[in-house]
Design a protein around this motif. Structure first.
Motif, PDB file in Angstrom:
ATOM      1  N   UNK A  61       0.822  -1.339   0.044  1.00  0.00           N
ATOM      2  CA  UNK A  61       0.154   0.196   0.062  1.00  0.00           C
ATOM      3  C   UNK A  61       0.928   1.249  -0.126  1.00  0.00           C
ATOM      4  N   UNK A  62       1.631   1.248   0.688  1.00  0.00           N
ATOM      5  CA  UNK A  62       3.057   2.363   0.845  1.00  0.00           C
ATOM      6  C   UNK A  62       3.362   2.803  -0.449  1.00  0.00           C
ATOM      7  N   UNK A  63       3.851   1.778  -1.334  1.00  0.00           N
ATOM      8  CA  UNK A  63       4.529   2.051  -2.546  1.00  0.00           C
ATOM      9  C   UNK A  63       3.481   2.325  -3.624  1.00  0.00           C
ATOM     10  N   UNK A  64       2.283   1.737  -3.679  1.00  0.00           N
ATOM     11  CA  UNK A  64       1.178   2.156  -4.397  1.00  0.00           C
ATOM     12  C   UNK A  64       0.577   3.486  -4.216  1.00  0.00           C
ATOM     13  N   UNK A  65       0.724   3.924  -2.963  1.00  0.00           N
ATOM     14  CA  UNK A  65       0.265   5.239  -2.622  1.00  0.00           C
ATOM     15  C   UNK A  65       1.156   6.396  -3.242  1.00  0.00           C
ATOM     16  N   UNK A  66       2.659   6.058  -2.998  1.00  0.00           N
ATOM     17  CA  UNK A  66       3.708   6.948  -3.544  1.00  0.00           C
ATOM     18  C   UNK A  66       3.359   6.982  -5.020  1.00  0.00           C
ATOM     19  N   UNK A  67       2.908   6.066  -5.633  1.00  0.00           N
ATOM     20  CA  UNK A  67       2.656   6.079  -7.239  1.00  0.00           C
ATOM     21  C   UNK A  67       1.418   6.812  -7.660  1.00  0.00           C
ATOM     22  N   UNK A  68       0.476   6.443  -6.803  1.00  0.00           N
ATOM     23  CA  UNK A  68      -0.824   7.210  -6.959  1.00  0.00           C
ATOM     24  C   UNK A  68      -0.761   8.794  -6.661  1.00  0.00           C
ATOM     25  N   UNK A  69      -0.012   9.052  -5.866  1.00  0.00           N
ATOM     26  CA  UNK A  69       0.190  10.610  -5.652  1.00  0.00           C
ATOM     27  C   UNK A  69       1.005  11.274  -6.589  1.00  0.00           C
ATOM     28  N   UNK A  70       2.214  10.480  -7.186  1.00  0.00           N
ATOM     29  CA  UNK A  70       3.080  11.099  -8.105  1.00  0.00           C
ATOM     30  C   UNK A  70       2.193  11.217  -9.437  1.00  0.00           C
ATOM     31  N   UNK A  71       1.635  10.188  -9.832  1.00  0.00           N
ATOM     32  CA  UNK A  71       0.731  10.394 -10.889  1.00  0.00           C
ATOM     33  C   UNK A  71      -0.468  11.322 -10.829  1.00  0.00           C
ATOM     34  N   UNK A  72      -1.030  11.657  -9.823  1.00  0.00           N
ATOM     35  CA  UNK A  72      -1.947  12.748  -9.501  1.00  0.00           C
ATOM     36  C   UNK A  72      -1.271  13.960  -9.678  1.00  0.00           C
ATOM     37  N   UNK A  73      -0.092  13.971  -9.201  1.00  0.00           N
ATOM     38  CA  UNK A  73       0.573  15.402  -9.396  1.00  0.00           C
ATOM     39  C   UNK A  73       1.085  15.615 -10.543  1.00  0.00           C
ATOM     40  N   UNK A  74       1.261  14.754 -11.489  1.00  0.00           N
ATOM     41  CA  UNK A  74       1.678  14.860 -12.860  1.00  0.00           C
ATOM     42  C   UNK A  74       0.557  15.355 -13.673  1.00  0.00           C
ATOM     43  N   UNK A  75      -0.752  14.677 -13.527  1.00  0.00           N
ATOM     44  CA  UNK A  75      -1.944  15.054 -14.010  1.00  0.00           C
ATOM     45  C   UNK A  75      -2.336  16.418 -13.624  1.00  0.00           C
ATOM     46  N   UNK A  76      -2.427  16.658 -12.403  1.00  0.00           N
ATOM     47  CA  UNK A  76      -2.865  18.061 -11.887  1.00  0.00           C
ATOM     48  C   UNK A  76      -1.963  19.243 -12.483  1.00  0.00           C
ATOM     49  N   UNK A  77      -0.570  18.967 -12.686  1.00  0.00           N
ATOM     50  CA  UNK A  77       0.420  20.014 -13.110  1.00  0.00           C
ATOM     51  C   UNK A  77       0.476  19.932 -14.626  1.00  0.00           C
ATOM     52  N   UNK A  78      -0.431  18.995 -15.268  1.00  0.00           N
ATOM     53  CA  UNK A  78      -0.481  18.793 -16.789  1.00  0.00           C
ATOM     54  C   UNK A  78       1.168  18.407 -17.318  1.00  0.00           C
ATOM     55  N   UNK A  79       1.681  17.881 -16.579  1.00  0.00           N
ATOM     56  CA  UNK A  79       3.094  17.299 -17.158  1.00  0.00           C
ATOM     57  C   UNK A  79       2.911  16.164 -18.244  1.00  0.00           C
ATOM     58  N   UNK A  80       3.695  16.467 -19.391  1.00  0.00           N
ATOM     59  CA  UNK A  80       3.427  15.639 -20.241  1.00  0.00           C
ATOM     60  C   UNK A  80       4.163  14.499 -20.052  1.00  0.00           C
ATOM     61  N   UNK A  81       3.404  13.229 -20.219  1.00  0.00           N
ATOM     62  CA  UNK A  81       3.739  11.564 -19.834  1.00  0.00           C
ATOM     63  C   UNK A  81       5.004  11.433 -20.656  1.00  0.00           C
ATOM     64  N   UNK A  82       6.068  11.255 -20.012  1.00  0.00           N
ATOM     65  CA  UNK A  82       7.381  10.378 -20.594  1.00  0.00           C
ATOM     66  C   UNK A  82       7.060   9.031 -21.264  1.00  0.00           C
ATOM     67  N   UNK A  83       7.047   9.210 -22.748  1.00  0.00           N
ATOM     68  CA  UNK A  83       6.482   8.015 -23.517  1.00  0.00           C
ATOM     69  C   UNK A  83       7.723   7.176 -23.804  1.00  0.00           C
ATOM     70  N   UNK A  84       7.740   5.819 -23.385  1.00  0.00           N
ATOM     71  CA  UNK A  84       8.797   4.742 -24.167  1.00  0.00           C
ATOM     72  C   UNK A  84       8.108   3.563 -23.883  1.00  0.00           C
ATOM     73  N   UNK A  85       8.697   2.411 -23.995  1.00  0.00           N
ATOM     74  CA  UNK A  85       8.186   1.072 -24.309  1.00  0.00           C
ATOM     75  C   UNK A  85       7.480   0.876 -22.885  1.00  0.00           C
ATOM     76  N   UNK A  86       8.180   1.095 -21.690  1.00  0.00           N
ATOM     77  CA  UNK A  86       7.708   0.745 -20.181  1.00  0.00           C
ATOM     78  C   UNK A  86       6.578   1.426 -19.984  1.00  0.00           C
ATOM     79  N   UNK A  87       6.273   2.745 -20.409  1.00  0.00           N
ATOM     80  CA  UNK A  87       5.079   3.438 -19.985  1.00  0.00           C
ATOM     81  C   UNK A  87       3.929   2.972 -21.054  1.00  0.00           C
TER      82      UNK A  87
END
Length: 431
Positions: free
Chosen positions: A34-60
């Motif tokens: 849960x701890x690591x997933x929340x880190x991921x959720x918070x960072x993804x929410x931060x990127x969406x809120x700030x409208x940061x372009x998603x870094x696109x590669x084969x992994x994403x």
């Protein structure tokens, strides 16, 4: 004074919150997940809120395909619980992006040593809490010492420590095994032989732990990785070892855990793989998600949690979309390895670390699917994100174009049309 101490503690937690999550994945797995997933959720929410372009590669692209598949499976099969997988994959993607953005050589080293410590804890807890399995289900689930995946088997108890299942423990121990091998290689290269007295005993403990898990694929992968380590460190000894191992292959097979049931297990795997392909055919686009696989497999009158093959698992659980995305990701990782061999030594500081560890995913995935567990998946995502950050500055596309162009020029030259080539192009075709 109390406020200052509280502030310092808060700053320490914020600074090392990723490392805390890694430790909790071994000590208290549900909280660590849960701890690591929340880190991921918070960072993804931060990127969406700030409208940061998603870094696109084969992994994403891979994670986006898994998100589409899990959402599509939930809609087409009218099953709301599949959205839990969507939320989990979103956490994976956010964690990956966070690590890729923030990782450094120091954080990779911290991750490596925490994993080594975690592997030792798996070994110790597997023996200390062996009689504790099943005695208290709630505490067992919280500490990871409750067996998941069927009865642990009293006739032949298998070590699994705090990873819920021996196969998951074997996977994590294999990762720590490769981390130890790469550390020993680095110490040998730098002449730091005094440090080996700490790592070689840990390596032996790790090897014993892999045997104790009873994982046949885990032990086989350990032999392959150890042989690769010898070949890379001592080429002449390594090549001699291959010939010697071929002569005593029958004796080596006797060392494989539960070797008396290999033929029966092979037949069962074959049956599971065939049924997994049928499940994929029944759900070709979006799959069943990991939550729906066992329900889909119930039609074959048997309880099987996953496909026991990482490639078939992605096709069955995430459909053609997720399966092809996984193959693309695997091909891109292998291609990067090939390219790195042709770079200068300054660009290979962590190559042995990744060269030994990343193949564990495919070596264990041939007969199993260790990444079905969020505990193992999250710890592997940290490794994968670190790899992508490490290789981010390597001009793979430019190198590909250069090598293709060079090959075409060479073919053109030897096909009898050198008169159309400039002098500089002729020079480029020379080996």
């Amino acid at each position: 004074m109390t406020k200052l101490k509280s502030l310092m503690n808060k700053e320490t937690i914020l600074k090392y919150h990723l490392e805390i999550g890694i430790m909790l994945c071994f000590l208290l797995p549900p909280i660590g997940i849960l701890w690591l997933v929340v880190i991921g959720w918070r960072h993804l929410n931060k990127l969406i809120y700030n409208r940061v372009p998603l870094h696109f590669n084969t992994t994403t692209f891979f994670f986006i395909c898994l998100l589409l598949s899990s959402a599509g499976a939930s809609i087409t099969q009218h099953t709301g619980k599949y959205l839990l997988i969507f939320g989990l994959i979103a956490g994976y993607l956010g964690l990956y992006l966070y690590i890729k953005e923030n990782t450094t050589f120091a954080s990779i080293n911290r991750y490596k040593y925490l994993m080594i410590a975690g592997g030792f804890y798996l070994f110790v807890s597997g023996f200390l809490f062996r009689g504790f399995y099943g005695s208290n289900a709630l505490i067992g689930y919280i500490t990871g010492t409750h067996f998941i995946g069927g009865p642990p088997g009293d006739d032949e108890p298998r070590l699994f420590g705090s990873a819920y299942n021996p196969n998951f423990t074997a996977f994590l121990l294999l990762l720590t095994f490769t981390f130890l091998l790469s550390t020993i290689m680095e110490n040998m290269k730098n002449g730091l032989n005094q440090k080996q007295k700490f790592f070689i005993p840990l390596l032996l403990v790790n090897m014993i732990g892999i045997f104790e898990t009873g994982s046949r694929s885990g032990v086989a992968a350990m032999f392959i990785l150890a042989l690769f380590f010898v070949i890379k460190s001592y080429p002449k000894i390594g090549l001699t070892s291959i010939a010697a191992l071929y002569l005593i292959k029958d004796q080596i097979l006797m060392l494989i855990p539960r070797n008396d049931a290999i033929s029966q297990s092979t037949f069962m795997r074959k049956e599971i793989w065939e049924n997994s392909i049928r499940i994929w055919k029944d759900h070709p686009f979006f799959g069943t998600t990991p939550l729906g696989f066992s329900d889909a497999y119930a039609h074959f009158d048997r309880a099987v949690p996953h496909a026991h093959n990482i490639v078939l698992a992605f096709f069955a659980e995430y459909g053609t979309i997720g399966g092809l995305a996984f193959l693309l990701l695997a091909i891109s990782v292998m291609y990067k390895f090939c390219c790195l061999y042709f770079l200068s030594s300054k660009r290979k500081k962590l190559l042995n670390f990744f060269l030994l560890s990343l193949p564990v995913i495919l070596l264990t995935g041939i007969f199993d699917h260790p990444l079905v567990s969020p505990q193992t998946a999250l710890l592997t995502i940290i490794l994968l994100a670190s790899w992508d950050k490490y290789t981010a500055t390597v001009p793979f596309v430019e190198k590909s174009v250069y090598h293709v162009k060079r090959a075409l020029l060479r073919i053109s030259y030897w096909s009898g049309k050198p008169q159309h080539m400039s002098k500089s192009h002729k020079n480029k075709t020379k080996l």
